[in-house]
Motif scaffolding. Structure first.
Motif, short mmCIF file in Angstrom:
data_model
loop_
_atom_site.label_atom_id
_atom_site.label_comp_id
_atom_site.label_asym_id
_atom_site.label_seq_id
_atom_site.Cartn_x
_atom_site.Cartn_y
_atom_site.Cartn_z
N TYR A 165 6.12 11.68 -3.61
CA TYR A 165 6.34 12.28 -2.29
C TYR A 165 7.80 12.31 -1.90
O TYR A 165 8.26 13.19 -1.20
CB TYR A 165 5.54 11.52 -1.22
CG TYR A 165 4.11 11.96 -1.20
CD1 TYR A 165 3.74 13.12 -0.53
CD2 TYR A 165 3.13 11.26 -1.89
CE1 TYR A 165 2.43 13.57 -0.54
CE2 TYR A 165 1.82 11.69 -1.89
CZ TYR A 165 1.47 12.84 -1.21
OH TYR A 165 0.18 13.29 -1.23
N GLN A 166 8.54 11.29 -2.33
CA GLN A 166 9.94 11.22 -1.94
C GLN A 166 10.73 10.61 -3.10
O GLN A 166 10.20 9.80 -3.85
CB GLN A 166 10.06 10.35 -0.68
CG GLN A 166 11.47 10.28 -0.10
CD GLN A 166 11.51 9.45 1.17
OE1 GLN A 166 11.14 9.91 2.25
NE2 GLN A 166 11.98 8.23 1.05
N GLY A 167 12.00 11.02 -3.20
CA GLY A 167 12.86 10.44 -4.22
C GLY A 167 12.48 10.85 -5.61
O GLY A 167 11.81 11.87 -5.82
N THR A 206 6.81 2.11 -4.33
CA THR A 206 8.15 2.57 -3.97
C THR A 206 9.15 1.93 -4.93
O THR A 206 8.76 1.10 -5.76
CB THR A 206 8.56 2.19 -2.53
OG1 THR A 206 8.90 0.81 -2.49
CG2 THR A 206 7.43 2.46 -1.54
N ASP A 207 10.43 2.27 -4.74
CA ASP A 207 11.45 1.66 -5.60
C ASP A 207 11.91 0.31 -5.05
O ASP A 207 12.87 -0.26 -5.51
CB ASP A 207 12.63 2.60 -5.76
CG ASP A 207 13.27 2.93 -4.42
OD1 ASP A 207 12.81 2.40 -3.38
OD2 ASP A 207 14.23 3.73 -4.41
N GLY A 208 11.25 -0.16 -3.99
CA GLY A 208 11.59 -1.46 -3.43
C GLY A 208 12.58 -1.35 -2.28
O GLY A 208 12.77 -2.29 -1.51
N LYS A 209 13.20 -0.20 -2.11
CA LYS A 209 14.18 -0.04 -1.03
C LYS A 209 13.48 0.27 0.30
O LYS A 209 14.05 0.07 1.36
CB LYS A 209 15.16 1.09 -1.35
CG LYS A 209 16.06 0.76 -2.52
CD LYS A 209 17.28 1.68 -2.53
CE LYS A 209 18.06 1.57 -3.82
NZ LYS A 209 17.62 2.57 -4.84
N VAL A 210 12.29 0.79 0.22
CA VAL A 210 11.54 1.03 1.45
C VAL A 210 10.19 0.34 1.35
O VAL A 210 9.64 0.17 0.27
CB VAL A 210 11.30 2.54 1.71
CG1 VAL A 210 12.54 3.19 2.26
CG2 VAL A 210 10.84 3.25 0.46
N PRO A 260 14.91 7.27 -1.31
CA PRO A 260 14.19 6.27 -2.11
C PRO A 260 12.81 6.77 -2.55
O PRO A 260 12.15 7.51 -1.83
CB PRO A 260 14.03 5.09 -1.14
CG PRO A 260 15.09 5.27 -0.13
CD PRO A 260 15.32 6.75 -0.01
N PHE A 261 12.40 6.33 -3.72
CA PHE A 261 11.14 6.77 -4.30
C PHE A 261 9.91 6.27 -3.54
O PHE A 261 9.81 5.10 -3.20
CB PHE A 261 11.06 6.27 -5.75
CG PHE A 261 9.68 6.35 -6.35
CD1 PHE A 261 9.12 7.58 -6.67
CD2 PHE A 261 8.94 5.19 -6.57
CE1 PHE A 261 7.84 7.65 -7.21
CE2 PHE A 261 7.65 5.26 -7.11
CZ PHE A 261 7.10 6.50 -7.42
#
Ligand SMILES: Nc1nc2c(ncn2[C@@H]2O[C@H](COP(=O)(O)OP(=O)(O)OP(=O)(O)O)[C@@H](O)[C@H]2O)c(=O)[nH]1
Ligand SMILES: [Mg+2]
Length: 711
Positions: A339-341, A398-402, A317-318
């Protein structure tokens, strides 16, 4: 993206150093050798164009960097010895008033180049930026620049890295000559000599070292092995067994030790004379980390801020950090480190730091100073700018998933403030718009309204910092401002414990107000990180749970403004341990008022004192002026910490900021214009008693005057 370069071949690096050491000049060369620009332009160049990275009009006029600028380039090695590597670079300002630019760059970068002036070595801001690099655990290469300048001394600068910064410096090069006889460098690992020919040093000629350097080059390799073996076990084993070490093994060991922050590779050259820059870039590829080699941590908001490791993995996840905001002619640009996704334009992302606010990413760009190139997708490891995404510096998306936030950057306290007002009706319109904009962009630039005087007060890191913003208001917002005299950001604090015992009681018609609190305030230990602490020691519900936060709020309100001179109170712990309530008349408001008033009463009993910012001042001048420089510092209540004499004298002192106004003019006249100085915040310390009394008296008079005016 099909053509995407693997993460192992990305470098995100910052260039940071003391003012004027040549960061922007160096970046200009990097852009030239990597083919990003086709002509070199100088900082303060006579061609009137100016360096690519100093794109702001004010920067070009003043010849200093004010804002950090991002760019990227592709490098395949000085002799095409690597596959393509993407290098993202942020060039930062050296002037300490713009230190937040360094702070946020180092927060999001994986590695750095610490530029040092070959004649001056580790200077005051080198120490500051090194501290910032340590804060974010950023591995770095030291680049000894200006080898062509009189007084260049590579060895001495490397020694200073050890003495002044506590590094383990390892010299990877041997300069051939110095000053106007600086010819090129020898790579200590391969023992080969590099010369930089052509108009701009773009043609690299590699030869065996000239005879007079042959022995030195051999020695240098052995020295590198010995020094790296001290901090790398794998190499140490070979070294102790007296086995031969290949160039690859040696480089791998340097890389390991540099990433582990156990050593600092030292390289040298002259950006201005176009020597050595390509080898420095090779060093960036060989010794600085790629995004997967850096550990990034976040805080899981669903699990009470529990630490989580963020993985540089495009399939997860972003998670991204908004680290810089900038308004350009097209609108709002928000710089992100992914940093991620990954994130693609059109995606919806959530601002975890600000109530999960939802935003769509309309467009995104890769920045090349003030130019930009539109891209569709950004992945872990990338540094990009989103267009049209509102944020404040340091917020996590974030993309809302995390539901994870990243640690924001460290924001230093303001030391100086100024009352400002729009000059005329025409300027009024944009006044608050401009201020709003700047406070969002720059967390060290703060604005508030003074309750008593109703004035707008801006505060920041120094006179230059505030001047630049006033100038920008004029240029970018057609808003002329009138400014008062710069004011030092004083603080108030307490020197002893004092009891709180306060009852707030009011009976007006219907329901009344009732809140009683007991406790004490006491000084926090001097090394405390926070400036205020609240401790709830209420037992048995003498104050119901729901009213406790209101007490904290009341105290917080009280510390905003001390009674001595109206400045914030720091270094205080407020402990709540007793109280009483009334079933009908108690309310949050009542407890809040009780706490505010109770604190104020106790404050007067706690021996309050005034603190002032003390600056570390470094003055450099021809030695003949030593006496007058010292005299001026003494006059300003300064304490001299260190004097280094040579042709020039460098004096380091601690001086109260309040006495530093007008210093640049005084220094200039005392040194026939040959002296210069830098200054940065060092610490707060107590204002001498007599001066405190005068300050308190003045403040009371001011309050009385304002009260009279209101009547
Ligand atoms: N002789 C010599 N001068 C240099 C060299 N590198 C930079 N300069 C000069 O030093 C001055 C400052 O260079 P900049 O590149 O603006 O330095 P900076 O570190 O970016 O400065 P700030 O961003 O304002 O902190 C300019 O006049 C440059 O031409 C060098 O290798 N040798
Ligand atoms: Mg610069």
């Amino acid at each position: 993206m099909a053509s995407r370069i693997p993460l192992e071949r990305i470098r995100n690096i910052g260039i940071s150093a003391h003012i004027d050491s040549g960061k922007t000049t160096l970046t200009e060369r990097i852009l030239f050798y990597t083919g990003r620009i086709h002509r070199i332009h100088e900082v303060r160049g006579k061609d009137g164009v100016g360096a690519k990275m100093d794109s702001m009009e004010l920067e070009r006029e003043k010849g200093i960097t004010i804002q950090s600028a991002a760019t990227y380039c592709v490098w395949k090695g000085s002799l095409e010895q690597f596959p393509d590597h993407n290098v993202n670079i942020i060039d930062t300002p050296g002037h300490v008033d713009f230190t937040i630019e360094v702070e946020r760059a180092l927060r999001v970068l994986d590695g750095a180049i610490l530029v040092l002036d070959s004649g001056k070595g580790v200077q005051s801001q080198s120490i500051t930026v090194d501290r910032q690099m340590k804060r974010y655990r950023v591995p770095r290469i030291a680049f000894v620049n200006k080898m062509d300048n009189p007084g260049a001394n590579y060895e001495h600068v490397a020694d200073m890295l050890k003495e002044k910064l506590g590094h383990h410096p390892v010299k990877l090069q041997v300069p051939m000559g110095a000053e106007d006889k600086f010819l090129g460098v020898i790579d200590a690992i391969t023992g080969r000599a590099y010369f930089f020919d052509g108009d701009d040093g773009e043609k690299i000629r590699v030869e065996d070292p000239p005879a007079e350097y042959a022995a030195k080059a051999k020695e240098a390799r052995q020295e590198v092995i010995t020094q790296v073996a001290e901090v790398d076990d794998e190499l140490a084993e070979k070294y102790l067994a007296e086995e031969p070490v290949s160039d690859e093994e040696l480089r791998a060991a340097i890389r390991r030790a540099t990433l582990a922050l156990k050593m600092t590779p030292v390289m040298c050259g002259s950006a201005f004379r176009n020597k050595g820059v390509q080898l420095l870039l090779d060093g960036v590829i060989m010794y600085l980390p790629n995004p997967t080699e850096v550990v990034n941590e976040g805080h899981d908001q669903d699990k009470g801020e529990e630490k989580v490791v963020i993985e540089s993995d495009a399939t997860k996840p972003f998670i991204g950090l908004a680290f810089k905001l900038q308004q350009d002619k097209y609108g709002q640009l928000t710089y992100f480190r992914v940093y991620q996704g990954s994130v693609t334009s059109g995606d919806t992302i959530y601002n975890i730091s600000n109530e999960n606010r939802k935003v769509r990413v309309p467009r995104m760009f890769r920045m090349h100073s003030d130019d930009r190139e539109e891209i569709q997708t950004a992945e872990a490891g990338d540094i990009v700018a989103f267009y049209g995404v509102e944020a404040s510096s340091g917020e996590t998306f974030t993309d809302g998933k995390v539901n994870v936030t990243l640690t924001s950057m460290h924001v230093p306290a303001a030391v100086i403030s100024l009352a400002v007002a729009p000059k005329d009706r025409a300027s009024e319109a944009n006044f608050s718009k401009a201020l709003n904009r700047f406070t969002k962009e720059d967390p060290t630039f703060r604005v508030h309204q003074d309750e008593e005087s109703q004035q707008t007060i801006i505060s920041g890191m120094g006179e230059l910092h505030l001047d630049i913003y006033m100038e920008r208001m004029r240029r970018e917002y057609s808003c002329d401002v009138v400014a008062g005299k710069p004011q030092v950001a004083y603080r108030e604090t307490i020197s002893q414990r004092a009891e709180i015992n306060y009852t707030h009681k009011k009976q007006t018609g219907g329901s009344g107000q009732y809140g009683k609190i007991g406790g004490y305030i006491e000084p926090l230990p001097p090394d405390a990180v926070e400036t205020y602490e609240f401790v709830d020691e209420i037992v048995g519900g003498v104050i119901p749970k729901e009213f406790i936060p209101a007490c904290d709020k009341g105290f917080r309100e009280a510390v905003k403004k001390g009674s001595l001179i109206g400045f914030p109170i720091v270094g205080v712990r407020a402990v709540l341990n007793d109280g009483a309530f009334h079933a009908v008349d108690s309310s949050e408001q009542a407890f809040r008022t009780a706490s505010l008033m109770g604190f104020r009463e106790a404050y007067a009993e706690a021996k309050p004192t005034i603190l002032e910012p003390i600056m570390k001042v470094e003055v450099e001048a021809p030695s003949e002026f030593q006496g007058s420089v010292v005299g001026q510092i003494n006059q300003r209540r300064g304490v001299i910490l260190e004097t280094v004499t040579g042709e020039n004298v460098t004096i380091t002192a601690e001086v109260p900021l309040n006495t530093m106004f007008g210093y640049s003019t005084d220094l200039r006249s005392a040194t026939q214009g040959k002296g210069n100085f830098t200054m940065e915040f060092a610490k707060y310390s107590t204002v001498p008693r007599q001066e405190q009394e005068e300050m308190v008296k003045k403040y009371r008079e001011k309050l009385a005057k304002e009260a009279a005016a209101r009547k």
